[in-house]
Design a protein around this motif. Structure first.
Motif, mmCIF file in Angstrom:
data_model
loop_
_atom_site.group_PDB
_atom_site.id
_atom_site.type_symbol
_atom_site.label_atom_id
_atom_site.label_comp_id
_atom_site.label_asym_id
_atom_site.label_seq_id
_atom_site.Cartn_x
_atom_site.Cartn_y
_atom_site.Cartn_z
ATOM 1 N N TRP A 1 -8.482 12.545 4.850
ATOM 2 C CA TRP A 1 -8.760 11.919 6.146
ATOM 3 C C TRP A 1 -8.568 10.408 6.047
ATOM 4 N N LEU A 2 -9.100 9.802 4.999
ATOM 5 C CA LEU A 2 -9.008 8.348 4.819
ATOM 6 C C LEU A 2 -7.550 7.908 4.745
ATOM 7 N N LYS A 3 -6.758 8.655 4.018
ATOM 8 C CA LYS A 3 -5.329 8.340 3.867
ATOM 9 C C LYS A 3 -4.612 8.371 5.219
ATOM 10 N N GLY A 4 -4.953 9.329 6.054
ATOM 11 C CA GLY A 4 -4.298 9.461 7.351
ATOM 12 C C GLY A 4 -4.871 8.599 8.458
ATOM 13 N N SER A 5 -6.064 8.048 8.241
ATOM 14 C CA SER A 5 -6.750 7.310 9.306
ATOM 15 C C SER A 5 -6.759 5.803 9.115
ATOM 16 N N SER A 6 -6.286 5.327 7.981
ATOM 17 C CA SER A 6 -6.405 3.899 7.694
ATOM 18 C C SER A 6 -5.072 3.265 7.336
ATOM 19 N N GLU A 7 -4.867 2.112 7.897
ATOM 20 C CA GLU A 7 -3.682 1.306 7.577
ATOM 21 C C GLU A 7 -3.892 0.590 6.236
ATOM 22 N N ASN A 8 -5.092 0.074 6.041
ATOM 23 C CA ASN A 8 -5.455 -0.673 4.830
ATOM 24 C C ASN A 8 -6.847 -0.256 4.388
ATOM 25 N N ILE A 9 -7.055 -0.209 3.068
ATOM 26 C CA ILE A 9 -8.370 0.111 2.518
ATOM 27 C C ILE A 9 -8.759 -1.020 1.574
ATOM 28 N N LEU A 10 -9.907 -1.619 1.840
ATOM 29 C CA LEU A 10 -10.433 -2.682 1.000
ATOM 30 C C LEU A 10 -11.606 -2.097 0.211
ATOM 31 N N LYS B 1 -15.077 18.679 -0.597
ATOM 32 C CA LYS B 1 -15.496 17.743 0.454
ATOM 33 C C LYS B 1 -14.916 16.346 0.182
ATOM 34 N N LYS B 2 -14.941 15.959 -1.077
ATOM 35 C CA LYS B 2 -14.381 14.656 -1.472
ATOM 36 C C LYS B 2 -12.876 14.611 -1.189
ATOM 37 N N MET B 3 -12.159 15.689 -1.517
ATOM 38 C CA MET B 3 -10.712 15.739 -1.279
ATOM 39 C C MET B 3 -10.402 15.700 0.222
ATOM 40 N N ILE C 1 -13.690 2.518 -11.603
ATOM 41 C CA ILE C 1 -14.307 3.188 -10.454
ATOM 42 C C ILE C 1 -13.225 3.735 -9.530
ATOM 43 N N LEU C 2 -12.232 2.899 -9.244
ATOM 44 C CA LEU C 2 -11.145 3.299 -8.339
ATOM 45 C C LEU C 2 -10.390 4.498 -8.891
ATOM 46 N N ASP C 3 -10.100 4.461 -10.170
ATOM 47 C CA ASP C 3 -9.371 5.563 -10.797
ATOM 48 C C ASP C 3 -10.168 6.865 -10.704
ATOM 49 N N LEU C 4 -11.438 6.796 -11.022
ATOM 50 C CA LEU C 4 -12.298 7.986 -10.969
ATOM 51 C C LEU C 4 -12.493 8.502 -9.541
ATOM 52 N N ALA C 5 -12.485 7.586 -8.569
ATOM 53 C CA ALA C 5 -12.728 7.959 -7.170
ATOM 54 C C ALA C 5 -11.469 8.449 -6.464
ATOM 55 N N GLY C 6 -10.288 8.241 -7.053
ATOM 56 C CA GLY C 6 -9.057 8.752 -6.458
ATOM 57 C C GLY C 6 -8.214 7.733 -5.725
ATOM 58 N N ASN D 1 -13.304 -11.591 -7.476
ATOM 59 C CA ASN D 1 -14.356 -11.182 -6.543
ATOM 60 C C ASN D 1 -14.602 -9.683 -6.538
ATOM 61 N N ASP D 2 -14.005 -8.955 -7.466
ATOM 62 C CA ASP D 2 -14.128 -7.496 -7.512
ATOM 63 C C ASP D 2 -13.804 -6.859 -6.155
ATOM 64 N N LEU D 3 -12.678 -7.308 -5.603
ATOM 65 C CA LEU D 3 -12.134 -6.756 -4.359
ATOM 66 C C LEU D 3 -10.740 -6.270 -4.648
ATOM 67 N N THR D 4 -10.358 -5.185 -4.000
ATOM 68 C CA THR D 4 -9.026 -4.628 -4.229
ATOM 69 C C THR D 4 -8.550 -3.946 -2.981
ATOM 70 N N ILE D 5 -7.284 -4.125 -2.659
ATOM 71 C CA ILE D 5 -6.643 -3.342 -1.614
ATOM 72 C C ILE D 5 -6.100 -2.109 -2.319
ATOM 73 N N VAL D 6 -6.418 -0.942 -1.785
ATOM 74 C CA VAL D 6 -6.073 0.302 -2.468
ATOM 75 C C VAL D 6 -5.407 1.284 -1.513
ATOM 76 N N LYS D 7 -4.886 2.334 -2.099
ATOM 77 C CA LYS D 7 -4.410 3.481 -1.325
ATOM 78 C C LYS D 7 -4.934 4.734 -2.015
ATOM 79 N N VAL D 8 -5.051 5.785 -1.241
ATOM 80 C CA VAL D 8 -5.496 7.053 -1.803
ATOM 81 C C VAL D 8 -4.355 7.608 -2.641
ATOM 82 N N LYS D 9 -4.678 8.134 -3.830
ATOM 83 C CA LYS D 9 -3.655 8.701 -4.724
ATOM 84 C C LYS D 9 -2.934 9.853 -4.072
#
Length: 180
Positions: free
Chosen positions: A131-140, A124-126, A157-162, A172-180
């Motif tokens: 879906w997130l990778k295909g539906s989002s231009e940017n992830i904060l 379910k997580k995968m 957290i980011l590494d463990l979450a993918g 500010n503990d904010l990061t722009i990320v992408k799905v691995k």
């Protein structure tokens, strides 16, 4: 003032100042990310939608969407932004692909990735991450202090979450990320 305190507490903050200290950097960063023409923005775990309301105040072209686990709080988000009441859904963020309209794409998705670490169903997580990778231009991605304490850093957290980091705001503990 009492209404703002109620809004802050409903979103898990002890004070208006505490809520503002977390929301202000997110609003500022979202302003840098989202084009002036706006676009769809999704907050996964939106609480009562106050953060999305603040982002909308900075860029009136933004169309807010939110998913919130607590039905009562999701209803409050609908009431807070009545013009967009149909854009706020009750459910677990991991279920967003089945809750949100299928063809919807987002200029920005806001997520606290630690919530993905609570998901026991890896398939379910995968599916969610795909879906997130295909539906989002940017992830904060962001994390509050208790999550940072538990896992040592937002990076952990980011590494463990993918997720992979694209741009960091460690102050500010904010990061722009992408799905691995």
């Amino acid at each position: 003032m009492q209404d703002l305190l109620k809004i802050a507490r409903e979103n898990g903050f002890s004070s208006i100042e505490s809520m503002n200290s977390y929301h202000t950097p997110i609003v500022k960063l979202s302003k840098e990310i989202i084009s002036p023409e706006g676009g769809n923005i999704l907050d996964l775990g939106c609480g009562n939608g106050f953060l999305l309301k603040r982002i909308k105040e900075v860029n009136s072209s933004v169309i807010p969407y939110g998913v919130e686990l607590n039905e009562k709080v999701a209803e409050n988000a609908r009431n807070l932004q009545e013009e967009f009441e149909d854009n706020f859904f009750s459910g677990n963020l991991i279920d967003a692909p089945s809750i949100l309209p299928e063809s919807l794409k987002f200029e920005l998705v806001i997520i606290m990735p630690g919530r993905l670490l609570e998901e026991k169903d890896n398939e379910k997580k995968m599916c969610f991450l795909s879906w997130l990778k295909g539906s989002s231009e940017n992830i904060l991605a962001y994390a509050y202090g208790d999550w940072i304490e538990k896992y040592g850093s937002l990076k952990n957290i980011l590494d463990l979450a993918g997720f992979d980091i694209i741009k960091e705001d460690s102050e500010n503990d904010l990061t722009i990320v992408k799905v691995k």
